[in-house]
Design an enzyme around this catalytic site. Structure first.
Site, PDB file in Angstrom:
ATOM      1  CG  HIS A 128       7.154   1.952  -4.849  1.00  0.00           C
ATOM      2  ND1 HIS A 128       6.781   1.137  -5.890  1.00  0.00           N
ATOM      3  CD2 HIS A 128       7.179   1.169  -3.751  1.00  0.00           C
ATOM      4  CE1 HIS A 128       6.583  -0.089  -5.435  1.00  0.00           C
ATOM      5  NE2 HIS A 128       6.825  -0.105  -4.148  1.00  0.00           N
ATOM      6  CG  ASP A 205       2.608   6.589  -5.069  1.00  0.00           C
ATOM      7  OD1 ASP A 205       1.726   6.214  -4.273  1.00  0.00           O
ATOM      8  OD2 ASP A 205       3.587   5.896  -5.376  1.00  0.00           O
ATOM      9  CD  GLN A 208       3.889   3.336   2.155  1.00  0.00           C
ATOM     10  OE1 GLN A 208       3.457   3.335   3.310  1.00  0.00           O
ATOM     11  NE2 GLN A 208       4.169   2.218   1.522  1.00  0.00           N
ATOM     12  CE  LYS A 231       1.652  -0.103  -0.599  1.00  0.00           C
ATOM     13  NZ  LYS A 231       2.740  -0.957  -0.132  1.00  0.00           N
ATOM     14  CB  CYS A 369       9.754  -1.392  -4.549  1.00  0.00           C
ATOM     15  SG  CYS A 369       9.332  -3.106  -4.481  1.00  0.00           S
TER      16      CYS A 369
HETATM   17  N1  PMP Z   1       3.987   3.673  -4.234  1.00  0.00           N
HETATM   18  C1  PMP Z   1       4.422   3.631  -2.969  1.00  0.00           C
HETATM   19  C2  PMP Z   1       4.902   4.900  -2.325  1.00  0.00           C
HETATM   20  C3  PMP Z   1       4.407   2.423  -2.277  1.00  0.00           C
HETATM   21  O1  PMP Z   1       4.832   2.375  -1.010  1.00  0.00           O
HETATM   22  C4  PMP Z   1       3.930   1.255  -2.921  1.00  0.00           C
HETATM   23  C5  PMP Z   1       3.914  -0.094  -2.213  1.00  0.00           C
HETATM   24  N2  PMP Z   1       5.025  -0.363  -1.431  1.00  0.00           N
HETATM   25  C6  PMP Z   1       3.487   1.355  -4.228  1.00  0.00           C
HETATM   26  C7  PMP Z   1       3.524   2.584  -4.851  1.00  0.00           C
HETATM   27  C8  PMP Z   1       2.969   0.176  -4.984  1.00  0.00           C
HETATM   28  O2  PMP Z   1       1.777  -0.239  -4.410  1.00  0.00           O
HETATM   29  P1  PMP Z   1       1.066  -1.591  -4.915  1.00  0.00           P
HETATM   30  O3  PMP Z   1       2.112  -2.648  -4.876  1.00  0.00           O
HETATM   31  O4  PMP Z   1      -0.026  -1.796  -3.921  1.00  0.00           O
HETATM   32  O5  PMP Z   1       0.560  -1.326  -6.286  1.00  0.00           O
END
Ligand code: PMP
Length: 412
Positions: A128, A205, A208, A231, A369
């Site tokens: 991401h 990270d 997910q 999430k 993203c």
């Molecule tokens: N890492 C991953 C794998 C994600 O899916 C996301 C959100 N789509 C993020 C980071 C960023 O998360 P946040 O916007 O809640 O900070």
């Protein structure tokens, strides 16, 4: 009725979500945008209302009953997160705004203190943007390098390339525990063990991952593990950074302010121990209360049965989607979460999302993203349906039926 798996029925989960009762464009909401954010069970909504109705106070200061109660709730949240992640102690848990802030914290605090010219940060191509850009920012400042780790055709991380890229220059490896666009679940334990042989630290990270399968940070031996509350059925604006005790303790402050100090004078300021040293200012107290309620809600289920249910539903969805003419799925790693990214021949992903929305079905369209991950497949945008434990095979059927109506209506 949804498909059942072992001890888990999605109906048991569904009844806790008021939002799943609402109509969208005259149809019952079908929420297939769980990778963007999950819906909230009434247990979380009620915990927030109860907190603001009966407890609201700032924490760690003020010698009164409400301050004590709010502090207890906040620290109970920290202890619950530690237990949820298999951390050794609540002191290994830092509260932040979300995954993005957690990664920026590590980049700005640990990164600034430990990176220098010629150092490498290895980042798989499927990450991401929030696990790419913070490293680019700190690399620019410290003259370190961000090195992409390539993917194979099915969206798995190329393990041979990874092993080849690791070297004594590698200071950090930043990997997703599950990809938000390809669904890939990389072998983080093995990748971490390999990185450690070179003395590199590993940030995982878990944005997910945490809602879908149990996580044990000590077993995985991650140096850092991060996730976002929103999430995992908790409110927005609250997230978690786990760090190994010795790593967290070595980290300088990244923001200054209240809560993070020991004593302040114009001559000399000293800092509080971690985790407070990394939590400047008033935290998101109600967010922690909501996160605690969400973790209690999720762990009230047999998590192995939930994971098995989601895997079964994903196979069902993959099979059903493969029958839609012109539909191609993106990413086919054998170990994956129920993220189904796809393209539909002759249709812009935004048009697909718009069409489905008219039937009350929420999916995501765009670059998710994760532009480098899509670029690996020669794509700029794609549609994505992402499943959670409250989704059912009937909802998958509705998605497929709506997509079929779209392809049928399109001029050939
Ligand atoms: N890492 C991953 C794998 C994600 O899916 C996301 C959100 N789509 C993020 C980071 C960023 O998360 P946040 O916007 O809640 O900070």
């Amino acid at each position: 009725m949804g498909r059942q798996s072992g001890g888990f029925s999605p109906e048991t989960a569904r009844k806790d979500f008021p939002i799943l009762q609402r109509l969208v464009n005259g149809h019952p909401l079908v929420w297939l945008d769980n990778a963007a954010t999950t819906q909230k069970p009434r247990q979380v909504i009620e915990a927030l209302a109860a907190y603001y109705s009966a407890t609201n106070s700032n924490i760690h200061r003020g010698a009164h009953t409400l301050a004590r109660e709010a502090t207890e709730a906040y620290e109970a949240g920290r202890a619950a997160v530690a237990e949820f992640l298999g951390a050794a102690s609540p002191e290994n848990i830092v509260f932040v705004r979300g995954t993005t802030e957690a990664i920026n914290l590590v980049a700005q605090s640990w990164g600034r203190a430990n990176l220098g010219p010629g150092d490498d940060i290895l980042v798989p191509v499927l990450e991401h943007h929030s696990d790419i850009v913070p490293w680019q920012l700190i690399a620019k400042e410290t003259r370190a390098r961000v090195v992409p780790v390539p993917l194979g055709p099915d969206g798995q991380i190329d393990r041979t390339a990874y092993a080849d890229l690791l070297s004594s220059r590698t200071q950090l490896v930043a990997i997703s525990h599950a990809s938000n666009v390809l669904g890939t679940v990389p072998p983080v334990r093995e990748m971490t063990a390999l990185a450690h042989r070179y003395g590199a630290k590993v940030l995982v990270d878990g944005a997910q991952a945490v809602a879908h399968f149990p996580v044990d940070v000590q077993e995985m031996d991650a140096d850092f593990y991060v996730f976002s509350g929103h999430k995992i059925f908790a409110p927005t604006g609250i997230g978690v950074l786990y760090g190994k005790p010795e790593v967290l303790e070595s980290m300088p402050p990244w923001q200054g302010g209240g809560n993070m100090i020991d004593s302040v004078s114009f001559a000399h300021t000293t800092y509080a121990p971690v985790p407070q040293r990394l939590e400047a200012g008033t935290g998101h107290i109600s967010g922690v209360v909501g996160l605690l309620a969400a973790l209690n809600w999720l762990t009230s289920f047999d998590r192995g049965a939930v994971a098995a249910y989601e895997q079964g539903l994903m196979s069902y969805a993959q099979q059903a989607l493969s029958m839609v003419p012109g539909l191609e799925t993106v990413g086919a790693a054998p170990d994956r979460i129920a993220v189904l990214t796809f393209t539909l021949a002759g249709q812009d992903p935004a048009t697909v999302a718009d069409w489905l929305d008219r039937d009350g079905i929420a999916i995501r369209a765009g670059h998710h993203c994760a532009q480098p991950a899509l670029a690996h497949y020669g794509l700029e945008t794609a549609a994505r349906a992402s499943l959670a434990l409250y989704n059912t095979s009937e909802e998958v059927d509705q998605l497929v039926a709506s997509l079929r109506r779209l392809t049928d209506s399109a001029p050939s």
